[in-house]
Design a protein around this motif. Structure first.
Motif, mmCIF file in Angstrom:
data_model
loop_
_atom_site.group_PDB
_atom_site.id
_atom_site.type_symbol
_atom_site.label_atom_id
_atom_site.label_comp_id
_atom_site.label_asym_id
_atom_site.label_seq_id
_atom_site.Cartn_x
_atom_site.Cartn_y
_atom_site.Cartn_z
ATOM 1 N N GLY A 353 0.819 -1.207 0.000
ATOM 2 C CA GLY A 353 0.000 0.000 0.000
ATOM 3 C C GLY A 353 0.853 1.257 0.000
ATOM 4 N N VAL A 354 0.387 2.278 -0.708
ATOM 5 C CA VAL A 354 1.136 3.525 -0.817
ATOM 6 C C VAL A 354 1.290 4.208 0.531
ATOM 7 N N ASP A 355 0.287 4.081 1.386
ATOM 8 C CA ASP A 355 0.289 4.788 2.671
ATOM 9 C C ASP A 355 0.830 3.941 3.811
ATOM 10 N N SER A 356 1.380 2.764 3.507
ATOM 11 C CA SER A 356 1.939 1.903 4.544
ATOM 12 C C SER A 356 3.348 2.358 4.913
ATOM 13 N N PHE A 357 3.844 1.885 6.048
ATOM 14 C CA PHE A 357 5.212 2.212 6.444
ATOM 15 C C PHE A 357 6.204 1.678 5.427
ATOM 16 N N GLU A 358 5.975 0.436 4.979
ATOM 17 C CA GLU A 358 6.879 -0.164 3.989
ATOM 18 C C GLU A 358 6.883 0.647 2.692
ATOM 19 N N GLY A 359 5.682 1.099 2.268
ATOM 20 C CA GLY A 359 5.588 1.891 1.053
ATOM 21 C C GLY A 359 6.281 3.236 1.187
ATOM 22 N N LYS A 360 6.083 3.898 2.320
ATOM 23 C CA LYS A 360 6.731 5.193 2.532
ATOM 24 C C LYS A 360 8.245 5.041 2.593
ATOM 25 N N LEU A 361 8.715 3.989 3.265
ATOM 26 C CA LEU A 361 10.150 3.776 3.376
ATOM 27 C C LEU A 361 10.771 3.464 2.018
ATOM 28 N N ALA A 362 10.075 2.653 1.216
ATOM 29 C CA ALA A 362 10.568 2.350 -0.130
ATOM 30 C C ALA A 362 10.677 3.624 -0.963
ATOM 31 N N ALA A 363 9.704 4.528 -0.818
ATOM 32 C CA ALA A 363 9.719 5.790 -1.559
ATOM 33 C C ALA A 363 10.868 6.679 -1.095
ATOM 34 N N ILE A 364 11.121 6.720 0.211
ATOM 35 C CA ILE A 364 12.233 7.518 0.733
ATOM 36 C C ILE A 364 13.559 6.994 0.208
ATOM 37 N N ILE A 365 13.718 5.667 0.229
ATOM 38 C CA ILE A 365 14.958 5.059 -0.258
ATOM 39 C C ILE A 365 15.141 5.335 -1.745
ATOM 40 N N GLN A 366 14.061 5.208 -2.516
ATOM 41 C CA GLN A 366 14.137 5.469 -3.955
ATOM 42 C C GLN A 366 14.523 6.918 -4.234
ATOM 43 N N GLY A 367 13.990 7.829 -3.423
ATOM 44 C CA GLY A 367 14.257 9.239 -3.646
ATOM 45 C C GLY A 367 15.583 9.728 -3.097
ATOM 46 N N SER A 368 16.216 8.940 -2.225
ATOM 47 C CA SER A 368 17.425 9.424 -1.551
ATOM 48 C C SER A 368 18.677 8.626 -1.884
ATOM 49 N N THR A 369 18.600 7.661 -2.782
ATOM 50 C CA THR A 369 19.780 6.912 -3.185
ATOM 51 C C THR A 369 19.980 7.073 -4.693
ATOM 52 N N GLU A 370 21.148 6.688 -5.174
ATOM 53 C CA GLU A 370 21.479 6.951 -6.572
ATOM 54 C C GLU A 370 22.080 5.720 -7.230
ATOM 55 N N THR A 371 22.038 5.716 -8.554
ATOM 56 C CA THR A 371 22.559 4.600 -9.354
ATOM 57 C C THR A 371 24.064 4.769 -9.530
ATOM 58 N N THR A 372 24.813 4.393 -8.500
ATOM 59 C CA THR A 372 26.250 4.652 -8.456
ATOM 60 C C THR A 372 27.000 4.033 -9.629
ATOM 61 N N PHE A 373 26.760 2.749 -9.891
ATOM 62 C CA PHE A 373 27.480 2.078 -10.973
ATOM 63 C C PHE A 373 27.158 2.722 -12.322
ATOM 64 N N TYR A 374 25.890 3.044 -12.519
ATOM 65 C CA TYR A 374 25.474 3.652 -13.790
ATOM 66 C C TYR A 374 26.131 5.010 -13.987
ATOM 67 N N VAL A 375 26.076 5.858 -12.958
ATOM 68 C CA VAL A 375 26.621 7.211 -13.072
ATOM 69 C C VAL A 375 28.120 7.164 -13.335
ATOM 70 N N LEU A 376 28.827 6.311 -12.580
ATOM 71 C CA LEU A 376 30.263 6.222 -12.786
ATOM 72 C C LEU A 376 30.588 5.707 -14.187
ATOM 73 N N ALA A 377 29.834 4.725 -14.650
ATOM 74 C CA ALA A 377 30.102 4.159 -15.976
ATOM 75 C C ALA A 377 29.855 5.192 -17.071
ATOM 76 N N VAL A 378 28.722 5.898 -16.993
ATOM 77 C CA VAL A 378 28.366 6.857 -18.038
ATOM 78 C C VAL A 378 29.277 8.075 -18.003
ATOM 79 N N TYR A 379 29.481 8.654 -16.821
ATOM 80 C CA TYR A 379 30.249 9.883 -16.730
ATOM 81 C C TYR A 379 31.727 9.651 -17.052
ATOM 82 N N PHE A 380 32.317 8.627 -16.462
ATOM 83 C CA PHE A 380 33.718 8.342 -16.759
ATOM 84 C C PHE A 380 33.885 7.834 -18.187
#
Length: 415
Positions: A353-380
């Motif tokens: 559910g969107v309004d569940s704790f699990e849903g909110k936490l998943a959204a926070i993680i999605q919004g606050s982490t980055e695709t490290t391998f992708y960014v390094l591969a593309v930029y470098f």
């Protein structure tokens, strides 16, 4: 390449487990898997179409802000801070402006503008690099801070949550209630990356611009904490949503007001930017459907439950709560693939559910982490850098600290 292996693995492992269940007498398992594939493909398409309106709105407003010069003003305000942490970049060099604009675009959720600006900044940093096949100190600092950058407005995450809330029949749902937790989690990740690289490069962070930036942000967060600390979780969540909505609305009004004050055609600028929204939303359809159907096979056959239960068992053995575990795969996937993590987040929102704790936490993680391998591969890769030195280790450290921070912040605000 990594996502390719993951995608294939989801199907092959899921099929092997389905065969095992068939031999154990589960005669409906293949039907369940096939039904899940079709249903999930439709879900991915519906979610992507639901993003068209929101993405058009936001990209239109960002175009207004860019045309009015607000984003450029923001970039100039951040200039002294970035000058301190990039001592190898001469003052006035084009790379400095491109880097500040890249970070500004990321903070405002302008992903489509952030990547070209980032690639431009990398090309300009390469001009200052004496060793063309080896990442310079400035390049590494830029890449790590890019992967751990502060997110002021997680636009796409909010848009997906709002679209799914409608599908789940939630009336009056405030998709912006993750605004403040996401901001804090990204700040934690940003600071960990900054400190790690500064320690290696022996950069003195105790300078006025850095202290003003960090101290000012911490002071604002402390004031917000002091305001919200005495409220129960449910009321706190409402105030967080109010704060998130208020900040976003204020930015929108500021862009329009400044544009009007500078006598630009705000309407035409908005329409020009909004035209890109449809293309952005449609562009993610194949990626979202691809990862969602693979996750569907993996989940329907029970493989995802095995993974989550295994992690939960390990966490429980340490005496820690386990209700955050369903959202954890989002953070683990995000270092590899943004679209893969987005698919896992959608799966959590759909399952819990969107309004569940699990849903909110998943959204926070999605919004606050980055695709490290992708960014390094593309930029470098864009400037033919082969020796990345300690960029990956510092980037992953920032991601790991940010993931832990996102979980703790999620507990603080929503539990």
């Amino acid at each position: 390449m990594v996502l390719n292996f993951i995608w294939i693995g989801f199907f092959l492992i899921g099929f092997a487990v389905a065969l095992a269940r068939l031999f154990q007498g589960d005669l409906t398992i293949f039907t369940q898997v096939l039904t899940g594939i079709f249903d999930t493909a439709k879900t991915g398409f519906d979610i992507s179409l639901g993003l068209v309106g929101v993405m058009s709105l936001w990209l239109g407003l960002m175009k207004v802000g860019e045309t009015a010069g607000v984003i450029q003003l923001f970039a100039r305000a951040m200039g002294p801070f970035f000058a301190r942490i990039f001592p190898e970049v001469p003052r006035g060099h084009p790379a400095g402006g491109s880097m500040v604009m890249n970070f500004s675009a990321n903070m405002l959720g302008l992903d489509n503008a952030a990547t070209p600006l980032g690639l431009k900044a990398m090309k300009e940093l390469q001009e200052l690099n004496p060793h063309k096949d080896t990442a310079s100190n400035a390049m590494i600092m830029f890449l790590v801070l890019n992967t751990a950058g502060i997110t002021l407005i997680p636009t796409s995450v909010i848009a997906i949550r709002q679209a799914m809330a409608v599908d789940q029949g939630l009336v009056g749902f405030n998709a912006a209630d993750i605004f403040l937790p996401t901001l804090i989690a990204t700040f934690i990740s940003f600071m960990s990356g900054l400190v790690a690289v500064a320690w290696v490069q022996r950069i003195n962070l105790f300078s006025a611009p850095v202290l003003v930036f960090v101290g000012g942000f911490i002071a604002i967060m402390a004031a917000v904490f002091g305001w919200l600390h005495s409220y129960p979780p449910e009321l706190m969540s409402r105030y967080i949503g109010l704060l998130g909505s208020g900040v976003i609305l204020s930015i929108i009004v500021m862009f329009i007001a400044v544009g009007a004050w500078r006598r630009i055609n705000v309407y035409e600028a908005f329409v020009e930017g909004a035209k890109e929204g449809f293309g952005v939303a449609v562009q993610i359809i194949p990626y979202l459907i691809a990862i969602l159907v693979a996750i569907s096979v993996f989940r329907t056959t029970g493989c995802m439950d095995f993974v989550v239960q295994g992690i939960a068992a390990g966490v429980a053995a340490l005496g820690l709560p386990t209700d955050f575990v369903p959202a954890l795969p989002v953070g683990l996937m995000k270092t590899l693939s943004g679209s893969g993590a987005r698919g896992l987040m959608v799966d959590v929102l759909k399952t819990y559910g969107v309004d569940s704790f699990e849903g909110k936490l998943a959204a926070i993680i999605q919004g606050s982490t980055e695709t490290t391998f992708y960014v390094l591969a593309v930029y470098f890769g864009s400037v033919n850098i082969k020796k990345t030195r300690y960029a990956l280790s510092c980037g992953l450290l920032a991601d790991a600290v940010g993931l832990v921070g996102a979980i703790l912040v999620g507990y603080w605000f929503f539990k």
